[in-house]
Design an enzyme around this catalytic site. Sequence first.
Site, mmCIF file in Angstrom:
data_model
loop_
_atom_site.group_PDB
_atom_site.id
_atom_site.type_symbol
_atom_site.label_atom_id
_atom_site.label_comp_id
_atom_site.label_asym_id
_atom_site.label_seq_id
_atom_site.Cartn_x
_atom_site.Cartn_y
_atom_site.Cartn_z
ATOM 1 N N GLY A 251 -3.616 0.365 4.565
ATOM 2 C CA GLY A 251 -3.318 0.978 5.861
ATOM 3 C C GLY A 251 -2.261 0.175 6.608
ATOM 4 O O GLY A 251 -1.333 0.734 7.191
ATOM 5 N N ASP A 252 -2.368 -1.149 6.569
ATOM 6 C CA ASP A 252 -1.391 -2.010 7.256
ATOM 7 C C ASP A 252 0.000 -1.841 6.637
ATOM 8 O O ASP A 252 1.000 -1.733 7.344
ATOM 9 C CB ASP A 252 -1.804 -3.489 7.159
ATOM 10 C CG ASP A 252 -3.197 -3.742 7.724
ATOM 11 O OD1 ASP A 252 -3.628 -2.953 8.574
ATOM 12 O OD2 ASP A 252 -3.837 -4.723 7.298
HETATM 13 P P1 ADP Z 1 -6.880 1.868 5.527
HETATM 14 O O1 ADP Z 1 -6.512 0.628 4.771
HETATM 15 O O2 ADP Z 1 -6.434 1.835 6.947
HETATM 16 O O3 ADP Z 1 -8.313 2.286 5.347
HETATM 17 P P2 ADP Z 1 -6.140 3.835 3.544
HETATM 18 O O4 ADP Z 1 -7.119 3.227 2.606
HETATM 19 O O5 ADP Z 1 -6.320 5.262 3.859
HETATM 20 O O6 ADP Z 1 -5.972 3.023 4.893
HETATM 21 O O7 ADP Z 1 -4.706 3.625 2.855
HETATM 22 C C1 ADP Z 1 -3.471 3.928 3.449
HETATM 23 C C2 ADP Z 1 -2.585 4.601 2.445
HETATM 24 O O8 ADP Z 1 -2.429 3.783 1.266
HETATM 25 C C3 ADP Z 1 -3.142 5.932 1.931
HETATM 26 O O9 ADP Z 1 -2.812 6.989 2.810
HETATM 27 C C4 ADP Z 1 -2.444 6.031 0.574
HETATM 28 O O10 ADP Z 1 -1.116 6.454 0.702
HETATM 29 C C5 ADP Z 1 -2.443 4.576 0.077
HETATM 30 N N1 ADP Z 1 -3.660 4.270 -0.706
HETATM 31 C C6 ADP Z 1 -4.769 3.634 -0.296
HETATM 32 N N2 ADP Z 1 -5.703 3.558 -1.284
HETATM 33 C C7 ADP Z 1 -5.149 4.157 -2.352
HETATM 34 C C8 ADP Z 1 -5.596 4.420 -3.702
HETATM 35 N N3 ADP Z 1 -6.809 4.034 -4.124
HETATM 36 N N4 ADP Z 1 -4.764 5.088 -4.545
HETATM 37 C C9 ADP Z 1 -3.547 5.482 -4.107
HETATM 38 N N5 ADP Z 1 -3.069 5.261 -2.872
HETATM 39 C C10 ADP Z 1 -3.835 4.616 -1.997
#
Ligand code: ADP
Length: 312
Positions: A251-252
């Site tokens: 997310g960051d």
């Molecule tokens: P946070 O870290 O704030 O919880 P996310 O996990 O939703 O945010 O991750 C932010 C972005 O990173 C997602 O919208 C996606 O584009 C990418 N991302 C995160 N986890 C994955 C994953 N397991 N596979 C592919 N892309 C990912």
Amino acid sequence: MITVITFNPSIDRLYKLDDFEIGKVQRANFVNPTAGGKGLNVAKAIKKLGSTPICLGFLGGYNGLYIENEIKNIGLTNSFTKIDGETRICLNIIDKNGASTEVLEKGPVVCEEDIKSFEINLEEILKNTKVLVASGSLLQGLPIDYYNLVGKMCKDKDVKFILDTSGISLEKALNNNVYLIKPNTDELEALTNSKINSKEDAIDVAKHLIDKGIENVCISMGKDGMILLNGENIYEVEIPKINAINPVGSGDSSIGGFAYGISKGYDLVECLKLANACGMSNALYMETGCINKEDVDKFSKDIKVKITQYTT
Ligand code: ADP
């Protein structure tokens, strides 16, 4: 210029152990200290993309010196306010099965004088700032509505304010001073006190946040990509599958991508592609807040954005 606020940075120490048992002596096979805090992860991503952000917040004690040195090594611009208290350390203990146990310190307490020096510095830096990102929790001593004040200062100087935090400090800042927020699904549920089981649920809930005056509500959904709403359109981002190693910090990194894209004048679709590509790249590495420009360029080409108009 991009400015990034991390009020409560930390030295993040990652320990890898074979077994982790409470009440026993633990021997670490691997230790990796890094300069952490959500804002610093954002700043690292921006640096990898090719800009040098100015980093603000509060740093103190020996831990603060360690982080200052790291900031210098990474090549970020340090404009942190020095304080008397000791910057915190956060531990992440990972066992051989990948189970993670975190120990997070609260961090130091700031006084009125520290806050005043921070504000004088921020006021000056905002004169040359296009995008300001504030990420993570507030520090003890700051009023709970402090992000609202930061938002107002940005609005006065026509600076785009991206806010990535949670809880009451986020609730208190939800108004038309904010250009973009990026909750993940869990954070959106907590923020709106609702249950989200589908993209449609997420969109419905996000519309209420748009009504509060936030320009862009972006919901990140891990491997399922992202949805962004503004007053006119819904942007649904579809990302290719990858073998994620550690998505903590994705997310960051995605906020870093957004900030970079906005500072360069990219349109929303290009910003979304960059943001998701950065999040995906971070997920490929064990280290938190680490992206690789080659991955980002490759993934950006494979990400699709569907745009639908909507009426409230
Ligand atoms: P946070 O870290 O704030 O919880 P996310 O996990 O939703 O945010 O991750 C932010 C972005 O990173 C997602 O919208 C996606 O584009 C990418 N991302 C995160 N986890 C994955 C994953 N397991 N596979 C592919 N892309 C990912």
